[in-house]
Design a protein around this motif. Structure first.
Motif, PDB file in Angstrom:
ATOM      1  N   ARG A  38     -11.138 -49.283  11.749  1.00 45.15           N
ATOM      2  CA  ARG A  38      -9.784 -48.792  11.486  1.00 45.15           C
ATOM      3  C   ARG A  38      -8.678 -49.780  11.879  1.00 45.15           C
ATOM      4  NH1 ARG A  38      -8.535 -43.515  10.821  1.00 45.15           N
ATOM      5  NH2 ARG A  38      -6.716 -43.765  12.170  1.00 45.15           N
ATOM      6  N   SER A  39      -8.992 -50.759  12.688  1.00 52.55           N
ATOM      7  CA  SER A  39      -7.957 -51.693  13.141  1.00 52.55           C
ATOM      8  C   SER A  39      -7.869 -52.937  12.259  1.00 52.55           C
ATOM      9  CB  SER A  39      -8.234 -52.113  14.582  1.00 52.55           C
ATOM     10  OG  SER A  39      -9.456 -52.842  14.663  1.00 52.55           O
ATOM     11  N   TRP A  45      -9.880 -52.061   6.358  1.00 46.25           N
ATOM     12  CA  TRP A  45      -9.765 -50.602   6.346  1.00 46.25           C
ATOM     13  C   TRP A  45      -8.545 -50.165   5.534  1.00 46.25           C
ATOM     14  CZ3 TRP A  45      -6.147 -46.982   8.054  1.00 46.25           C
ATOM     15  CH2 TRP A  45      -6.597 -45.652   8.101  1.00 46.25           C
ATOM     16  N   GLU A  94      -2.995 -40.321   7.507  1.00 46.19           N
ATOM     17  CA  GLU A  94      -3.959 -41.019   8.360  1.00 46.19           C
ATOM     18  C   GLU A  94      -3.592 -42.494   8.498  1.00 46.19           C
ATOM     19  OE1 GLU A  94      -8.822 -41.573   8.672  1.00 46.19           O
ATOM     20  OE2 GLU A  94      -7.960 -40.312   7.107  1.00 46.19           O
ATOM     21  N   ASN A 125      -2.094 -44.611  11.981  1.00 44.46           N
ATOM     22  CA  ASN A 125      -2.928 -45.687  12.522  1.00 44.46           C
ATOM     23  C   ASN A 125      -2.049 -46.679  13.293  1.00 44.46           C
ATOM     24  OD1 ASN A 125      -4.559 -48.029  12.884  1.00 44.46           O
ATOM     25  ND2 ASN A 125      -5.849 -47.407  11.191  1.00 44.46           N
ATOM     26  N   TYR A 158      -1.072 -50.123  11.851  1.00 46.70           N
ATOM     27  CA  TYR A 158      -0.294 -50.220  10.612  1.00 46.70           C
ATOM     28  C   TYR A 158       0.749 -51.343  10.695  1.00 46.70           C
ATOM     29  CZ  TYR A 158       2.869 -48.947   6.807  1.00 46.70           C
ATOM     30  OH  TYR A 158       3.669 -48.986   5.687  1.00 46.70           O
TER      31      TYR A 158
END
Length: 494
Positions: free
Chosen positions: A299-300, A304, A330, A334, A337
């Motif tokens: 996710r980082s 992603w 979502e 994060n 972002y």
């Protein structure tokens, strides 16, 4: 203990007097550590700032030049101690870095006349390199072993190694041929749309040559070149059905062990598979695939966020706006972002604003601010290629909703100018047809009945015009057919 005694002797003899790394955890930091922390925290981004903060002087001061030089050297030394165990990295990077580190250590020991330890390190490096099929590292290891065996008069090992080395050198020659084909193609594909068009026929031949070389050698290196260029070829020609076939075949080859898992990045195969589902309009299958694949992306990472773009667009094209809102939320929540590129953030701003038009739900409004989104939408320009049309359409829809006819007349001029300059290519037909529908709206003074009636022929042509290949298409955040339905609904409601 013999090996440890020898290593202690070498380190004692060759060890540097000054510590060659930054002592980041020391209680008494020096100037180098201070500058490091200033740069890391974003407080120092230019030579002028560095000079002022460190010495209250200008960048031409010899002290700041020397300090930067010392810091640079120590940072480069830290490259020997990077952590490659992060699961977000390609697994091949871990094998490559470990092999190279062992190779470096072995070479250093041989230069110091230590053959026993160096041979052991080389055999370990060789095992790692062979497992991941890094041909050049394998050759370097065998060459050093050959040198080692010649000095230790190990005839059997020497001639056995020499024979094996010859086979890998022959393979390396074929891999170099493949690499030349691949990097030449990548260069040509990074040029203008016209240049890409001219190169397509050559690209087909290159892909065929790479496939033949892979079949002949079964090399992981050559397969990587072949796979990437074949995907590019299908993208450029808009042949996304073939991409779906390719990605499915790759999964089967991986399961059968025909492709080296230590070298192949399975995540990209999943990414391009979901993208292909979007382009062939198999939205339901794409959403199922995206839901099952999303967990493999960290996710980082930028990967992603790129994957989530396709996931979001699948939901938008499928008309599942509640799901699209959840995916958008979502992304916005994060914490990474803010680290993605400015261009990527602008795309997400566009996505969010489009989503507001079709799904102005309470839940979505809590996640974002519509006015803020509209304010952050950039004007179209050369550095926004890929979503200029999306921006123009979004602005147009905004003024349709507010029934601002003056602004709409101005936008019509913008649409016409943009179409004349950028949409003359045959593969821009969908954009041109939709622009004509928007012009029709203004001509009919936003009259629902007339716009719907007179727009039917254009809408029919739009439905029968396929989406062009990726090299030429600007983003349809929503299918133009859906946008036209939305615009007509806005007029009817008003």
């Amino acid at each position: 203990m013999n090996d440890l005694r020898e290593l202690v002797k070498i380190v004692t003899t060759r060890g540097q007097k000054n510590f060659p790394l930054l002592e980041l955890k020391t209680k008494n930091p020096n100037k180098e550590v201070d500058l490091f922390h200033l740069i890391r925290t974003g407080q120092c981004e230019s030579d002028h700032q560095a000079a002022a903060l460190m010495y209250k002087t200008l960048p031409n001061d010899p002290r700041i030049k020397m300090l930067k030089s010392r810091l640079r050297k120590k940072l480069l030394n830290h490259l020997f101690f990077l952590d490659f165990t992060d699961q977000s990295l390609k697994i091949s990077h871990r094998y490559e870095q470990k092999s190279l580190a062992l190779l470096f250590q072995a070479r250093t020991l041989m230069n110091e006349g230590e053959s026993t330890i160096s041979a052991s390190l080389l055999r370990t490096a060789l095992a790692l390199a062979e497992e991941a099929e890094f041909t050049q590292i394998i050759i370097d290891c065998y060459q050093l072993l050959l040198e080692n065996y010649s000095l230790s008069s190990s005839s059997t090992n020497f001639y056995k190694t020499k024979s094996t080395l010859a086979k890998y050198r022959a393979l390396a020659a074929l891999e170099q041929e493949a690499a030349d084909l691949y990097y030449t193609s990548r260069l040509e594909l990074n040029k203008s749309v016209v240049a890409k068009n001219k190169y397509l026929e050559k690209l087909k031949n290159v892909v065929q040559k790479l496939e033949a070389l892979w079949t002949k050698t079964n090399s992981a290196n050559i397969f990587d070149f072949y796979y990437k260029l074949s995907i590019s070829l299908h993208e450029l020609t808009g042949n996304f059905d073939e991409i779906l076939k390719t990605t499915a075949n790759i999964e089967k080859l991986l399961q059968k062990g025909k492709i080296n898992k230590k070298r192949f990045d399975e995540r990209y195969n999943k990414f391009i598979n979901v993208y292909a589902y979007l382009r062939v309009k198999e939205y339901e299958k794409g959403l199922v695939a995206a839901a099952s694949y999303v967990q493999v992306f960290n996710r980082s990472t930028n990967n992603w966020f790129a994957f989530m773009e396709n996931y979001f667009l699948l939901a938008m094209h499928a008309g599942k706006y509640d799901q699209a809102a959840k995916l958008y939320g979502e992304v916005m929540r994060n914490t990474s972002y803010k680290k993605i590129s400015r261009t990527a953030q602008e795309r997400w701003s566009l996505y969010g604003t489009y989503l507001y038009f079709v799904n102005p739900s309470d839940e979505f409004i809590k996640q974002s601010n519509y006015r803020k989104l509209m304010g952050s939408v950039p004007e179209h320009s050369k550095d926004k290629q890929g979503f200029n049309v999306a921006i123009l359409i979004l602005q147009f829809m905004y003024f349709v909703r507010s029934q601002d006819t003056d602004a709409l007349n101005y936008r019509i001029d913008s649409l016409k100018k943009y179409a004349d300059r950028h949409l003359k290519h045959q593969l821009s037909k969908r954009n041109l047809l939709f622009f004509k529908l928007l012009v029709l709206l203004v001509k009919e003074n936003l009259d629902y009945d007339q716009a719907k009636k007179k727009g039917e022929p254009l809408l029919h042509r739009l439905k029968n015009t396929p989406v062009p290949g990726d090299a030429y298409a600007e983003i349809e955040i929503m299918p133009y057919e859906h946008l036209w339905t939305l615009i007509l609904k806005m007029l009817k409601d008003q």
